[in-house]
Scaffold this active site. Structure first.
Site, PDB file in Angstrom:
ATOM      1  N   SER A 103       0.840  -0.593  -0.459  1.00 33.96           N
ATOM      2  CA  SER A 103       0.112  -0.110  -0.147  1.00 33.96           C
ATOM      3  C   SER A 103       0.824   0.818   0.483  1.00 33.96           C
ATOM      4  O   SER A 103       1.251   1.633  -0.630  1.00 33.96           O
ATOM      5  CB  SER A 103      -0.810   0.035   1.343  1.00 33.96           C
ATOM      6  OG  SER A 103      -1.495   1.076   1.176  1.00 33.96           O
ATOM      7  N   ASP A 246      -2.565   6.119  -3.991  1.00 36.37           N
ATOM      8  CA  ASP A 246      -1.598   5.661  -3.398  1.00 36.37           C
ATOM      9  C   ASP A 246      -0.158   4.489  -3.738  1.00 36.37           C
ATOM     10  O   ASP A 246      -1.341   4.535  -5.422  1.00 36.37           O
ATOM     11  CB  ASP A 246      -1.877   5.374  -1.618  1.00 36.37           C
ATOM     12  CG  ASP A 246      -3.154   3.641  -1.339  1.00 36.37           C
ATOM     13  OD1 ASP A 246      -3.683   3.768  -2.964  1.00 36.37           O
ATOM     14  OD2 ASP A 246      -3.079   2.598  -0.353  1.00 36.37           O
ATOM     15  N   ASP A 248      -1.072   0.857  -4.001  1.00 37.85           N
ATOM     16  CA  ASP A 248      -2.067  -0.216  -5.153  1.00 37.85           C
ATOM     17  C   ASP A 248      -3.261   0.587  -5.376  1.00 37.85           C
ATOM     18  O   ASP A 248      -4.145  -0.234  -5.624  1.00 37.85           O
ATOM     19  CB  ASP A 248      -2.481  -1.245  -4.202  1.00 37.85           C
ATOM     20  CG  ASP A 248      -2.461  -1.401  -2.408  1.00 37.85           C
ATOM     21  OD1 ASP A 248      -2.394   0.346  -1.973  1.00 37.85           O
ATOM     22  OD2 ASP A 248      -3.425  -2.013  -2.097  1.00 37.85           O
ATOM     23  N   ASP A 250      -6.139   1.968  -4.072  1.00 38.67           N
ATOM     24  CA  ASP A 250      -7.008   1.250  -3.208  1.00 38.67           C
ATOM     25  C   ASP A 250      -7.914   3.219  -1.981  1.00 38.67           C
ATOM     26  O   ASP A 250      -8.248   2.585  -1.350  1.00 38.67           O
ATOM     27  CB  ASP A 250      -7.142   0.084  -1.826  1.00 38.67           C
ATOM     28  CG  ASP A 250      -6.259   0.551  -1.299  1.00 38.67           C
ATOM     29  OD1 ASP A 250      -5.564   1.207  -1.006  1.00 38.67           O
ATOM     30  OD2 ASP A 250      -6.187  -0.679  -0.182  1.00 38.67           O
TER      31      ASP A 250
END
Length: 486
Positions: A103, A246, A248, A250
């Site tokens: 992340s 960010d 990834d 999400d």
């Protein structure tokens, strides 16, 4: 050797040096064994695998694929794509998926997020995974590393294509026509996908800030250089909005026309309003404007982390349209929603892409700029920051000092910890950390991070300047605690 890789707020996380092939293989095997124990996977099933742009991700994806094959299943290489895109693919195919991502945390760390066929694993599932005792096939390994590097099959683009189509099909044709949008690409795994969606809906898109190395972008603690860059780009290119995510994808970053980044919990309110949701679940750290707006029949407060938001959404039985969001901006959709004659299927996991699309369309519908749209919400402003290298045990010790269970004692301890510099405390919420409402209706929320040795501070006040000043005061005191109580 003691395993240092642990479950955090969402998935397992750890230093790359600790996330050896053998450790990642073992966690994957435990996940698959757990799915088998609850009849969520059967012989011959496929398992989707994806990842972000970290330097360690391809190696870990290979270790995950090795475990999938060794367990008797077929890996599907969904490539480097957003976490919500992989989750959506798994839900649509009724198969489990595994996302390799850390992340927003630095490149020297990574993680793995596990999804059941219906979506994210929840906290009770984590316990079920940890209860498994996978037998490692040591023939695959040379100490902690795999002998082979080609367990992952050829790239299958279906998951990424399905995710792009989700939004191009739902929102009206040319819905963003006339808008000039910047996409801050950095090392987001959505850096090419976002321009495809935005331009596909008619916007003029300017790619900005593409990086050749991984950059840790935390949407709850935005770097000063990213704040300055957004303002500079907005003025230089006359942008209506800048959009980013960010690592990834999400968690979103969305700016107004001045290049000022929106707080994720405020963005979540605007998205929920646009989608006309009946009920909303959000962590205790989110801005209280969600209640003060009186836009929703029900607001549920949860612990921090998407598994808790998902559990809360699932617990709501008396609402037709249910969603949730986090202070990091990630938006979760627990039920399908409609826009005219079109329907958007549920996606009960954090998603970044839905956020700027809904905000841009909400502004257009109201014939307002994004900055003006923000002013339609109650005047509540939040600010967050963190102290790094604040040991987990130390943060737990400090916060435990406040939790006596008696308001008068709690208030006295809290006042003493802050040397009487804050207004008196009038109420406490211990759902996740310590969230304190002060006599002047300001809020201070302290909690240890679930993913790293950090102590986070969230503040809320009637103006942004005051919320920031209150946060700075708290951070200064937290630095003193680090010295005093260490």
């Amino acid at each position: 050797m003691k395993n240092k890789v642990k479950f955090g707020t969402s998935g397992i996380r750890g230093l790359v040096s600790d996330m050896t092939d053998k450790v990642c293989y073992a966690y994957t095997l435990a996940f698959l064994d757990y799915l088998r124990s609850i009849n969520a996977i059967h012989a011959g099933h496929t398992v989707g695998i994806g990842g972000d742009l970290r330097s360690s991700t391809p190696r870990i994806m290979n270790a995950v694929a090795a475990a999938v094959i060794d367990a008797g299943y077929q890996p599907v290489n969904c490539g480097l794509l957003p976490t919500p895109a992989l989750t959506l693919y798994g839900i649509s195919q009724s198969i489990p998926t595994i996302m390799v991502t850390g992340s927003h945390i630095p490149d020297d760390r990574n993680g793995i997020k596990f999804n059941k066929p219906e979506g994210e694993v929840l906290k009770q599932d984590e316990q079920g995974i940890l209860a498994q005792d996978p037998m490692l096939n040591n023939a695959l390994f040379n100490d902690q590393s795999l002998f082979k590097e080609d367990y992952l099959p050829a790239f299958n683009p279906l998951a990424e294509q399905q995710y792009i189509t989700r939004y191009l099909d739902f929102f009206p044709e040319n819905a963003l026509a006339g808008l000039r949008l910047g996409v801050y690409q950095h090392s987001s795994v959505a850096r090419d996908l976002l321009p495809t969606i935005l331009s596909g809906l008619g916007a003029e898109v300017l790619p900005l800030g593409r990086a050749d190395h991984f950059i840790s972008v935390d949407t709850e603690a935005i770097r000063e250089e990213d704040i300055l860059l957004a303002r500079q780009w907005s003025e230089q290119y006359a942008l209506d909005c800048i959009i980013s995510t960010d690592g990834d994808a999400d968690r979103p970053l969305v700016s107004d026309e001045h290049g000022e980044w929106l707080r994720g919990d405020v963005a979540g309110i605007l998205v929920a309003q646009f989608l006309q949701l009946d009920a909303v679940a959000t962590p205790v750290s989110s801005n209280s404007a969600v209640e003060k707006s009186a836009s929703f029949a029900q607001v549920l407060r949860t612990r921090i982390g998407s598994p808790y938001v998902i559990s809360a959404m699932q617990s709501i039985s008396d609402a037709k349209k249910i969603g949730g969001y986090e202070a990091n901006g990630g938006f979760l959709l627990n039920t399908s929603v409609s826009l005219g004659a079109k329907q958007l299927a549920a996606l009960p996991t954090r998603d970044a892409v839905i956020v700027p699309l809904c905000i841009l369309l909400a502004a257009q519908k109201a014939k307002l700029s994004i900055a003006a749209l923000l002013k339609t919400l109650p005047e509540r402003y939040t600010f967050s920051d963190r102290i790094k290298d604040f040991a987990t045990e130390l943060s737990q010790s400090v916060l435990a000092k406040i939790q006596t269970g008696q308001l008068s004692d709690d208030a006295a301890v809290f006042s003493n910890l802050f040397s009487g510099q804050l207004e008196p405390a009038v109420s406490f919420n211990f759902t996740d950390g310590v969230r304190v409402t002060l006599a002047n209706d300001e809020i201070v929320h302290l909690r240890g991070s679930g993913n790293a040795p950090e102590l986070r501070c969230y503040t809320e006040a009637g103006s942004y300047v005051r919320a920031q000043a209150l946060n700075e005061l708290c951070i200064q005191q937290m630095h003193r605690w680090k010295v005093t109580y260490a």
